[in-house]
Write a protein that holds these residues in place. Structure first.
Motif, short mmCIF file in Angstrom:
data_model
loop_
_atom_site.label_atom_id
_atom_site.label_comp_id
_atom_site.label_asym_id
_atom_site.label_seq_id
_atom_site.Cartn_x
_atom_site.Cartn_y
_atom_site.Cartn_z
N THR A 82 0.84 -1.20 0.00
CA THR A 82 0.00 0.00 0.00
C THR A 82 0.88 1.25 0.00
O THR A 82 2.03 1.20 0.44
N HIS A 87 -3.73 3.75 3.99
CA HIS A 87 -4.24 2.79 3.02
C HIS A 87 -4.19 1.36 3.59
O HIS A 87 -5.06 0.54 3.30
N GLU A 91 -7.39 -1.23 4.07
CA GLU A 91 -7.45 -2.64 3.68
C GLU A 91 -7.94 -3.50 4.85
O GLU A 91 -8.71 -4.44 4.67
#
Length: 236
Positions: A82, A87, A91
């Motif tokens: 990522t 980020h 996830e």
């Protein structure tokens, strides 16, 4: 309560300083960083532990697969590179929508007794809807780019700042949050933002009630010398 671990960083500074193991498998006190967190989280009532590691860390992915297959830990993990820690959190959020959760980075070092009290406090506060988040903070500042945490007298968080003339607390990288935080995280991603500190700022801007929970000291493992600091700290 669930727990989540961001173990997706490359650990490039450690590698440059001669540490061969990927950061999650670095040993402190004879225990891998990832194993230490999993053990501590299991001791504090983890209903599930969710982990992300990057695609380059094949040894970490293999280690997590071995743990998952042993079925002694309720572990879910994703292998994905990522662009930022925010980020990575996004996830993981697919598994964090139904229970309060505590999220940390893999190199967060704290005293286990302090963490146990913190986890219990957050669990109780979340059950009674008294807070939307309980963030671990410390007045021990040994970070290259600390995130300063503003609070009022009741320890309610008023803001997160890159600079502060009279700092009292910085973020310890321990984020206790309820599922109300996930839509905020989604909006951050949709706006193209990155970095966990911007997510934390968005939580305040969107009106979530966050409180600070002071730890005596929290360390990160960014440099080879930090390994010795962490081992000495945990022996105290």
């Amino acid at each position: 309560m669930k727990y989540a671990i961001i173990a997706a960083g490359e650990g490039s500074r450690l590698a440059q300083e001669g540490v061969q193991a990927p950061k999650p498998l670095v040993e402190v006190g004879g225990e891998h960083l990832i194993d230490r967190l999993i053990r501590v989280f299991m001791a504090n009532g983890a209903s599930e532990i969710c982990v992300i590691c990057n695609e380059q860390m094949t040894a970490v992915a293999a280690h997590l697969k071995e743990i998952a297959e042993a079925k002694q830990v309720p572990l879910k993990f994703i292998v994905k590179s990522t662009p930022s820690s925010m980020h990575s959190a996004w996830e993981l959020s697919q598994w964090l929508t139904d229970e309060p959760f505590v999220l940390t980075t893999v190199d967060t070092i704290f005293r286990e007794k302090e963490f146990a009290t913190y986890a219990k406090t957050f669990e109780l506060l979340a059950q009674t809807d008294e807070v939307d988040g309980l963030m671990g903070v410390t007045d021990y500042i040994d970070d290259e780019k600390p995130l300063y945490v503003g609070t009022n007298d009741a320890l309610q968080i008023t803001g997160f700042f890159d600079t502060c003339e009279q700092p009292k607390y910085i973020s310890g990288g321990i984020y206790g949050l309820t599922p109300k935080a996930i839509p905020v995280l989604q909006r951050c991603i949709e706006r193209g933002e990155s970095r966990m500190r911007n997510f934390q700022r968005a939580l305040v801007a969107d009106g979530l009630l966050l409180k600070a929970y002071p730890f005596s000291k929290v360390l990160d493992i960014d440099h080879a010398s930090d390994i010795e600091k962490a081992e000495a700290f945990l022996k105290m």
